[in-house]
Design a protein around this motif. Structure first.
Motif, PDB file in Angstrom:
ATOM      1  N   ARG A   1       6.663 -18.008  -5.825  1.00 12.15           N
ATOM      2  CA  ARG A   1       5.668 -18.267  -6.870  1.00 12.15           C
ATOM      3  C   ARG A   1       5.008 -16.964  -7.270  1.00 12.15           C
ATOM      4  O   ARG A   1       4.484 -16.237  -6.441  1.00 12.15           O
ATOM      5  CB  ARG A   1       4.627 -19.260  -6.368  1.00 12.15           C
TER       6      ARG A   1
ATOM      7  N   ASP B   1      -3.230  -4.475  -6.129  1.00 19.67           N
ATOM      8  CA  ASP B   1      -3.562  -3.331  -5.265  1.00 19.67           C
ATOM      9  C   ASP B   1      -2.941  -2.029  -5.769  1.00 19.67           C
ATOM     10  O   ASP B   1      -3.568  -0.983  -5.748  1.00 19.67           O
ATOM     11  CB  ASP B   1      -3.049  -3.576  -3.832  1.00 19.67           C
ATOM     12  N   LEU B   2      -1.678  -2.109  -6.167  1.00 15.18           N
ATOM     13  CA  LEU B   2      -0.954  -0.907  -6.591  1.00 15.18           C
ATOM     14  C   LEU B   2      -0.167  -1.259  -7.844  1.00 15.18           C
ATOM     15  O   LEU B   2       0.658  -2.167  -7.828  1.00 15.18           O
ATOM     16  CB  LEU B   2      -0.005  -0.462  -5.456  1.00 15.18           C
TER      17      LEU B   2
ATOM     18  N   LEU C   1       5.331  -4.853   3.940  1.00 18.45           N
ATOM     19  CA  LEU C   1       5.946  -5.756   2.966  1.00 18.45           C
ATOM     20  C   LEU C   1       7.451  -5.850   3.145  1.00 18.45           C
ATOM     21  O   LEU C   1       8.104  -6.748   2.637  1.00 18.45           O
ATOM     22  CB  LEU C   1       5.657  -5.283   1.536  1.00 18.45           C
ATOM     23  N   PHE C   2       8.007  -4.879   3.852  1.00 17.01           N
ATOM     24  CA  PHE C   2       9.468  -4.821   3.927  1.00 17.01           C
ATOM     25  C   PHE C   2      10.020  -5.054   5.320  1.00 17.01           C
ATOM     26  O   PHE C   2      11.215  -5.120   5.504  1.00 17.01           O
ATOM     27  CB  PHE C   2       9.947  -3.460   3.395  1.00 17.01           C
TER      28      PHE C   2
ATOM     29  N   LYS D   1       3.718   0.922   1.983  1.00 19.92           N
ATOM     30  CA  LYS D   1       3.321  -0.452   2.312  1.00 19.92           C
ATOM     31  C   LYS D   1       4.450  -1.095   3.109  1.00 19.92           C
ATOM     32  O   LYS D   1       5.061  -2.071   2.672  1.00 19.92           O
ATOM     33  CB  LYS D   1       3.038  -1.241   1.031  1.00 19.92           C
TER      34      LYS D   1
ATOM     35  N   LEU E   1      13.457  -6.000  -3.703  1.00 13.29           N
ATOM     36  CA  LEU E   1      12.129  -5.881  -3.103  1.00 13.29           C
ATOM     37  C   LEU E   1      11.642  -7.193  -2.482  1.00 13.29           C
ATOM     38  O   LEU E   1      10.613  -7.227  -1.814  1.00 13.29           O
ATOM     39  CB  LEU E   1      11.117  -5.444  -4.175  1.00 13.29           C
TER      40      LEU E   1
ATOM     41  N   ASP F   1       3.708 -11.114  -2.983  1.00 13.60           N
ATOM     42  CA  ASP F   1       3.139  -9.820  -2.615  1.00 13.60           C
ATOM     43  C   ASP F   1       3.608  -8.725  -3.562  1.00 13.60           C
ATOM     44  O   ASP F   1       2.945  -7.712  -3.727  1.00 13.60           O
ATOM     45  CB  ASP F   1       3.567  -9.443  -1.186  1.00 13.60           C
ATOM     46  N   ILE F   2       4.788  -8.914  -4.105  1.00 13.04           N
ATOM     47  CA  ILE F   2       5.329  -7.931  -5.044  1.00 13.04           C
ATOM     48  C   ILE F   2       5.739  -8.658  -6.326  1.00 13.04           C
ATOM     49  O   ILE F   2       6.431  -9.675  -6.267  1.00 13.04           O
ATOM     50  CB  ILE F   2       6.556  -7.202  -4.455  1.00 13.04           C
TER      51      ILE F   2
ATOM     52  N   LYS G   1       0.282  -7.082  -3.988  1.00 12.94           N
ATOM     53  CA  LYS G   1       0.088  -5.787  -3.325  1.00 12.94           C
ATOM     54  C   LYS G   1       0.714  -4.681  -4.177  1.00 12.94           C
ATOM     55  O   LYS G   1       0.204  -3.575  -4.226  1.00 12.94           O
ATOM     56  CB  LYS G   1       0.730  -5.818  -1.942  1.00 12.94           C
ATOM     57  N   ILE G   2       1.862  -4.986  -4.792  1.00 10.42           N
ATOM     58  CA  ILE G   2       2.478  -4.017  -5.709  1.00 10.42           C
ATOM     59  C   ILE G   2       2.861  -4.733  -7.012  1.00 10.42           C
ATOM     60  O   ILE G   2       3.474  -5.804  -6.969  1.00 10.42           O
ATOM     61  CB  ILE G   2       3.757  -3.368  -5.130  1.00 10.42           C
TER      62      ILE G   2
END
Lengths: 349, 270
Positions: A210, A293-294, B268-269, B265, A240, A215-216, A272-273
């Motif tokens: 979703r 965030d980024l 995240l990975f 970060k 990613l 997060d990315i 986050k990104i």
């Protein structure tokens, strides 16, 4: 209308799948500030079926009082029964402010209540404040597609009402020692008198990431040239493990479903990104992602406004930069994963 | 025979509109006036239902005289009749006063031909509120069904409609009594190309235009600016972000620097 009869800041507490919606907790955080300024109580209005047990959670997030309407007739959100319950609560306890999440059901309910009371309602608020002495709510929101910000007031009516965008306000850290007062309310409603019935609820996005929870987020714009060119966005997102976002023109061009649209008329995201690739960065888009965030922007045009709204930018052709990035990520990400696995093994050893 | 009324609005195209940075007002001349995109889908859906079940599609708008153009656009899309309420008394209306004026016009339309279904766009792109549709439904005391993205069935004989309402992560299937009001999402349909006869009809079409005096039982205190509980106290330009760091060097260097920023970060990975 005697304004002194109207006291207290109320939050309409939305329930989803038996859980309190995150936006309601965010609004308790925002409402706490307003209530403290006015030296008044912060209340949650909780309408649902089997929700009473969740009331203590609301105290932990800042509520002083929780009004509960707990009845099987409230199993699914429907305008009519929910509206009748909230109107009943308003008439009995007279709040000075009611805030709702700007979600499909929050907006639906707020619009109905505003018409019935009647009172003013400000939509999609992003900044809230209150005048300490007069209690006048200052609700600010992007207007005209995000081209300007406008502060909206409701001077002659109480309660003052606003819907507030999810993910804009911050929830307080829960404080398990906080308690409050539960007020159980009841209203006589009969299923056979209800004019609508929810026959079925279908969850569609279980498989997909979703976009508002990812997060990315990798978002692409008109600069990707075509639906085929836009595939590059999907590829980067896949590498990613992120979700795909899009600007409004891309959605309008039919390259992707509008569930992916980020911005004023789409979804607000705070990952986050956030990648903005081939997106010019019109304010309508930026308002939907600026709290990420980024923010990384890639665009051919050095004058694109997106470079004003990013943390890092590359001026260049996405079709050269992104494939290179994908290639390097494919090399590096497995290394990070491997290193993490080693750590995990050491911890278990 | 269904009588469906679509409520529509002419709006400036906010995607390309320019703001006057000194006054923070819209430079209306910079943007063409268009039929609100969500409303185009409302009209399209009304026309599709008419084709499926038989009936008449009326459109209603409130606006200044040039808004006739938006009605003509709806005639192109296949609407049969157009109504417009236009009067200085309506000016400055917020969502509450707008839903009041439109409701008075709908009551007048319904006297001459009872209404089974009202369809509105989910929201306008200039006001961005989505509050007028549900407001009309409340005033007429009919069920509002917001965020409709599929109409499964409209059964006038048995007096019900079944629709899908969009949720944040899926949809719900709802059955409602008729008459009722839908607000529709863009994905409910694709706008069809207007056939030539519709275009010819639209070019010549003149809608019925009513002033506040033409409407019945109107409480003037509830119209326009006077009838609007909300006021705009202040407008300002959104804060300009400071701008980010532009990565330089060769493509490979740029990508490498970007890579290290992303991989910082690492949670995240892993």
């Amino acid at each position: 209308m005697n304004f002194d009869d109207y006291r207290g800041i109320w939050i309409y507490i939305e329930v989803k799948d038996g859980q309190i919606a995150p936006v309601s907790l965010e609004l308790l955080g925002a409402g706490r500030v307003l209530a403290d300024k006015r030296k008044t109580e912060l209340a949650g209005v909780f309408i649902g079926s089997g929700v009473k047990a969740l009331a203590p959670t609301l105290f932990q997030y800042g509520a002083d009082v929780v009004y509960v309407y707990d009845d099987p007739i409230f199993e699914h959100y429907r305008t009519e029964p929910y509206m009748r319950a909230l109107l009943d609560c308003c008439h009995k306890h007279k709040p000075e402010v009611i805030l709702y999440g700007a979600t499909p059901s929050g907006k639906d309910l707020a619009s109905a209540i505003a018409t019935d009371l009647p009172t003013g309602l400000t939509a999609d608020t992003t900044i809230l404040d209150i005048e300490e002495d007069t209690g006048l709510l200052l609700a600010s929101r992007p207007a005209f597609g995000g081209n300007i910000m406008a502060t909206i007031l409701c001077k002659k009516y109480r309660p003052q009402m606003a819907t507030v965008r999810p993910k804009v306000m911050k929830a307080l850290p829960p404080d398990p020692s906080r308690t409050g007062r539960v007020v159980e309310e009841h209203i006589e409603l009969h299923e056979e008198e209800m004019r609508t019935k929810v026959l079925q609820i279908v969850r569609e996005t279980a498989k997909k990431v979703r976009i508002d929870e990812a997060d990315i987020v990798v978002a692409g714009g008109k600069g990707m040239g075509s639906k085929e060119g836009f595939q590059l966005i999907h590829q980067l997102a896949e590498v990613l493990g992120g979700a795909v976002g899009a600007s409004r023109d891309v959605v309008e061009a039919g390259w992707i479903d509008h569930h992916h649209q980020v911005g004023q008329t789409g979804v607000t995201v705070t990952p986050k990104i956030y990648f903005a690739i081939g997106i010019s960065g019109a304010i309508q888009h930026v308002v939907g992602m600026q709290n990420s965030d980024l923010i990384i922007a890639i665009n051919k045009d050095p004058n694109a406004p997106i470079f004003q709204s990013c943390h890092y930018g590359i001026v260049g052709d996405a079709f050269e930069i992104v494939p290179l990035l994908i290639e390097r990520l494919k090399e590096e990400i497995p290394k990070i994963k491997a290193a993490a696995d080693v750590k995990e093994e050491i911890r278990h050893a | 025979m269904l009588h469906i009324v679509a409520c529509i609005k002419q709006v400036p195209d906010t995607k390309i509109i320019k703001m006057n940075p000194k006054t923070n007002t819209m430079d209306r001349a910079s943007a063409p006036a268009i039929l609100n995109p969500y409303d185009a889908h409302a009209v399209e859906e009304a026309v599709r239902l008419k084709k499926k079940y038989g009936g008449i599609v009326s459109v209603l708008t409130m606006g200044p005289p040039p808004a006739v153009k938006a009605i003509k656009k709806c005639i192109e899309l296949g609407a049969d009749e157009g109504y417009m309420i236009s009067d200085r008394a309506f000016a400055g209306a917020d969502t509450l006063a707008t839903s009041y004026a439109l409701t008075k016009a709908l009551e007048k339309i319904a006297k001459h031909r009872p209404i089974d279904l009202i369809i509105c766009g989910k929201m306008t792109i200039d006001g961005d509120t989505g509050q007028v549709g549900p407001g009309i439904a409340r005033r007429l005391n009919i069920p509002p069904l917001t965020g409709v993205n599929k109409v499964v069935e409209v059964n006038k004989e048995k007096g019900y409609a079944i629709v899908h309402r969009k949720l944040e992560d899926g949809y719900e299937v709802v059955k409602s009594q008729l008459p009722c009001l839908f607000t529709v999402e863009k994905d409910i349909n694709d706008i069809s190309f207007a056939p030539l006869p519709n275009m010819i009809k639209a070019a010549r079409y003149q809608p019925t235009i009513w002033t506040a005096d033409d409407l019945e039982d109107v409480d003037r205190k509830q119209l326009g600016l006077k009838g609007s509980p909300t006021i705009v106290s202040k407008v300002w330009a959104p804060p300009k972000p400071e701008g980010g760091k532009i990565l330089t060097g060769t493509k490979e260097e740029q990508v490498n620097e970007l890579l290290s920023i992303i991989l910082e970060k690492k949670e995240l990975f892993s």
